[in-house]
Design an enzyme around this catalytic site. Structure first.
Site, PDB file in Angstrom:
ATOM      1  N   SER A 172       5.906  76.940  49.798  1.00 25.59           N
ATOM      2  CA  SER A 172       6.898  76.438  48.861  1.00 25.59           C
ATOM      3  C   SER A 172       7.213  77.413  47.730  1.00 25.59           C
ATOM      4  O   SER A 172       8.210  77.262  47.031  1.00 25.59           O
ATOM      5  CB  SER A 172       6.414  75.121  48.245  1.00 25.59           C
ATOM      6  OG  SER A 172       5.237  75.333  47.451  1.00 25.59           O
ATOM      7  N   SER A 176       1.105  77.691  50.536  1.00 21.82           N
ATOM      8  CA  SER A 176       2.364  77.940  49.819  1.00 21.82           C
ATOM      9  C   SER A 176       2.358  79.169  48.924  1.00 21.82           C
ATOM     10  O   SER A 176       3.394  79.506  48.358  1.00 21.82           O
ATOM     11  CB  SER A 176       2.748  76.710  48.987  1.00 21.82           C
ATOM     12  OG  SER A 176       3.165  75.669  49.833  1.00 21.82           O
ATOM     13  N   LYS A 200       6.768  79.559  38.485  1.00 21.78           N
ATOM     14  CA  LYS A 200       7.219  78.566  39.471  1.00 21.78           C
ATOM     15  C   LYS A 200       7.599  77.274  38.759  1.00 21.78           C
ATOM     16  O   LYS A 200       6.937  76.850  37.812  1.00 21.78           O
ATOM     17  CB  LYS A 200       6.098  78.322  40.496  1.00 21.78           C
ATOM     18  CG  LYS A 200       6.494  77.424  41.655  1.00 21.78           C
ATOM     19  CD  LYS A 200       5.361  77.315  42.678  1.00 21.78           C
ATOM     20  CE  LYS A 200       5.754  76.404  43.849  1.00 21.78           C
ATOM     21  NZ  LYS A 200       4.695  76.312  44.868  1.00 21.78           N
TER      22      LYS A 200
END
Length: 496
Positions: free
Chosen positions: A159, A183, A79
């Site tokens: 997210s 998330s 990420k």
């Protein structure tokens, strides 16, 4: 072997040990899939040279006769919130355009030390603020799943949307995610994969770009519960660079997947039967409850009375911490700096840089956070939210003290929705996607989302298990049983 990019971590590990496959072959298979899946917009900074170099080193390590860690040779997506030395780490924000850290986050360093391979950086909501991956400076991530025969692009959740999309589409064997209010778990549920948020303090936050420091926690996003156990063990460590990192032994989580939950007690919180919850979600929850009961667990109704205050408390505390954390992005030392006009001073530079660099959702949350921390409203909002947080934490402590071993709830109030379907509406409607997940962050507990079925449109839905603090091994074992009983093996049809 089967298509190499479709292997689980456990399958790839076993194949690497037997010599049936090499890390270079795994890595090349994933890199080819990434190049062919540009429409998903999951990978935003590809690192093929680094990946192949790490893969060659992993193969040498595996052949060297030493007992290599389980993650050795496994290709991963990272990420964009994790700082990776010499590789763009923008947190999906224009304000960090061009930023390449001179250091490695503790978690990614742990993974590289274990021999894992970095395929590249993954898309996400800007500064991890969002539930649909529509706030990224790189553009929207697309969910590989579709509704029936429709071609409407769907959100992968947020997210950690890039991580979820990449794992679900088999672009990588697993990915890192972060979870501040859901998330990891919400996008995992939207894409039919497994995602675990460990106890706050189990994984180091050093080198992970901060959103809300008392809530943020990293975790793995994988194709199975076993994979989550393997990867989580590699990610966890005590870290003197993170004052909230806890010095506890990291168990062999995979060895704890016994499949035996006889006599364990599962709590079903009545407050999660919320008004307006879709009948399909209620039915899935009931099916999951029946599965665990059939496996020998005792089912007990419980009460978490302060649940209804969780979302309001979260959306005071998280923006407050964000406004403080994001004050460092000013255009002075790194990242984007606005062009200044004649006569502009440092104040104008700050204002213009932040106005240009931060997207609408980040600006919204920074303004909310600044407001609730201001002198006239600090007690009315921020301190009150902190007190509510303590009550929510106490609710969980009470039920665990009463003999509850884990809690079962839905992961999300809906399946994946279309990109743009909520973008122009009241942002509070988007925030409601976190209704089942934020309590876990407020209380600092471990939580995991497990795919458990498909809705009427053929989209995946997940169930959430919440565990006792520091007992991720037991939580993973409950999830392992639920995964086995649910028998979820569906994959998105390849259209990209």
């Amino acid at each position: 072997m089967a298509e190499l990019n479709k292997l689980t971590i456990a399958e790839a590990r076993d194949g690497l040990r037997k010599g049936d496959v090499t890390s270079v072959e795994l890595t090349e298979a994933c890199l080819a899939e990434i190049d062919a899946a540009g429409v998903l917009n999951a990978f935003v900074h590809k690192t093929p040279e680094i990946a192949l170099e790490q893969a060659k080193a992993a193969d040498a390590r595996l052949k060297g006769g030493e007992e290599a860690p389980a993650m050795c040779g496994i290709p991963l997506g990272i990420k964009d919130l994790f700082c990776t030395k010499g590789v763009a780490s923008q947190a999906a924000s224009a304000i960090l355009d061009g930023f390449k850290p001179e250091y490695e986050s503790t978690i990614t360093q742990n993974l590289w030390d274990a021999g894992a391979v970095m395929l590249g950086k993954l898309n996400m909501d800007e500064f991890a603020m969002g539930s649909s991956n529509e706030t990224s400076t790189y553009g929207d991530v697309v969910n590989p799943w579709r509704r029936g025969n429709e071609t409407t692009p769907l959100t992968p959740g947020g997210s950690s949307g890039g991580s979820a999309s990449a794992v679900a589409a088999d672009l990588c064997l697993a990915a890192t995610g972060t979870d501040t209010g859901g998330s990891i778990r919400q996008p995992a549920a939207f894409t039919g994969i497994t995602g675990i948020k460990p106890t706050y303090g189990r994984c180091s936050r050093w080198g992970v770009v901060a959103f809300a420091s008392s809530l943020d926690q990293a975790g793995p996003m994988t194709k199975s519960v076993r994979d989550a156990a393997i990867m989580l063990e590699a990610m966890c460590s005590h870290d003197v660079k993170d004052s909230t990192s806890v010095d506890l032994p990291v168990p062999n989580f995979e060895a704890m997947l016994t499949g035996d939950i006889k006599g364990k007690v599962i709590g079903i919180p009545k407050e999660y039967h919320m008004e307006g919850i879709p009948a399909e979600i209620e039915a899935l929850w009931a099916e999951g409850t029946a599965m665990l009961k059939d496996a020998g667990a005792e089912i007990r109704d419980i009460s978490l009375p302060h649940t209804k205050y969780a979302l309001p408390a979260y959306y005071v505390i998280a923006p407050a911490e964000a406004s403080s954390n994001l004050a460092r992005y000013d255009g002075v030392r790194y990242g984007h700096r606005a062009k200044l006009g004649k006569g502009d001073g440092i104040t104008e530079m700050y204002e213009k840089t932040r106005a240009e660099g931060f997207g609408d959702e980040v600006q919204r949350r920074v303004m909310i956070g600044t407001y609730v921390l201001s002198a006239g409203f600090y007690d009315a909002y921020y301190n009150r939210a902190r007190r509510v947080r303590s009550l929510i934490k106490r609710d969980f402590e009470t039920v665990f003290a009463d003999g509850i071993d884990a809690i079962l709830t839905p992961a999300t109030p809906s399946s994946a929705f279309g990109l743009g379907e909520m973008a122009d509406e009241d942002p509070v409607k988007m925030y409601l996607n976190d209704v089942f997940t934020v309590t876990v962050n407020l209380a600092g507990l471990p939580g995991i989302s497990v795919p458990a079925g498909l809705d009427a449109q053929g989209l995946p839905r997940g169930l959430q298990l919440i565990g006792r603090p520091w007992e991720e091994g037991d939580l993973l074992n409950f999830a392992h049983v639920l995964e086995d009983r649910a028998g979820f093996v569906a994959k998105p049809g390849k259209w990209w």
